[in-house]
Design an enzyme around this catalytic site. Structure first.
Site: not given
Ligand code: GLY
Length: 303
Positions: A162, A190, A215-216
């Site tokens: 990101t 996703r 971590h999304g």
């Molecule tokens: N932080 C970006 C994602 O996990 O998609």
């Protein structure tokens, strides 16, 4: 009121081979965004310009150089938000678009909606004459190699994650933008935190602006961007609010990540709980940047 911009190029264990290019990339993006502010551009213009630069840089997981999903395709997510009005625009799972942050801005400014996804987002891009690119041009050799490794070993190696920017302009308006290719080998369709308001980013002139990385699925569970701003609202400093929120995410859902924050009065912070995060900021004092925990270097701005 002095203008400020802060950018990040993603958290995680950025390998040594990419360290210099990552730091150079965020420095250039921060300076480009700051020139927009110096020319009288809004915070919104500045974060869009900075994130476009990062999307065009193949070092980062956004736009050109984005990671690939399980089918070996690019699927991109982005958000932009204007702290003046709380207007925001987002796109998710888009293909063939080199600068999803600009498509997100068009969603905000030209539709009655907040987010468009997948085919609908691409149809909208077509309807406003936004140029599309052949998907293959967004795929780097390195990511193709990583994808082949991932399907062989089923691992989800994380080098970058990101890009984002937050800014305050000379009128005290704040804005944020975040853009990503997500995580390597993700399931088709996703969607992570980045395009979700309050998770990947948030901007409110009454509090500040945040862009997140990490971590999304964890960031979504704790709505990290809004959580940080809630602590700011309670009177905590930007750095404490970010650190406490990231610690909460670590303790509560075992997630790691990072965040950049700016306040309407021009204070800023860059914080992370991953091994590294490339970040850079430009304020009245000069250009600041770092990669390692607690690293904060400074350079004079070249005129
Ligand atoms: N932080 C970006 C994602 O996990 O998609």
């Amino acid at each position: 009121m002095s203008a400020v911009i802060v950018v990040h190029g993603g958290a995680w264990a950025i390998p040594n081979g990419l360290a210099k290019a990552s730091v150079d990339g965020v420095k250039v993006a921060a300076c480009d965004g700051f020139s927009v502010l110096q020319r009288g551009g809004s915070a919104l213009d500045a974060v869009e310009a900075a994130v476009r630069g990062l999307e065009d840089n193949t070092v980062f997981d956004a736009g050109h150089g984005a990671v690939l999903n399980a089918d070996g395709e690019v699927e991109l997510d982005a958000i932009i938000m204007d702290g003046r009005t709380l207007a925001s625009g987002a796109v998710s799972s888009v293909k063939n678009i080199a600068n999803p942050v600009s498509l997100a801005r068009a969603v905000m400014e030209k539709t009655a909606h907040v987010m468009l996804t997948s085919r609908g987002a691409n149809l909208f891009a077509e309807s406003i004459g936004m140029a599309t690119v052949p998907t293959d041009t967004l795929v780097t050799e390195n990511e193709m190699k990583e994808w082949r490794k991932n399907i062989t070993f089923s691992c989800h190696s994380r080098a970058h994650d990101t890009v984002g920017a937050v800014a305050v302009d000379s009128a005290g308006n704040v804005a944020c933008a975040t853009s990503t290719g997500g995580i390597r080998n993700k399931m088709v369709g996703r969607v992570g935190d980045s395009p979700i308001i309050g998770s990947g980013g948030y901007a409110d002139n009454f509090i500040g602006a945040v862009s997140c990385t990490g971590h999304g699925e964890s960031i979504l569970k704790v709505t990290l961007a809004r959580l940080i701003l809630s602590l700011v609202e309670q009177g905590k400093s930007l750095a404490d609010s970010s650190q406490l929120s990231l610690k909460y995410m670590g303790d509560r859902v075992l997630g790691a990540g990072g965040a950049i924050v700016v306040s309407p009065s021009g204070q800023w912070a860059a914080t992370f709980t991953t091994e590294r995060m490339a970040w850079a900021a430009v304020d009245h004092d000069g250009l600041w940047y770092g990669l390692e925990p607690n690293e904060r270097r400074k350079e004079q701005l070249s005129q």
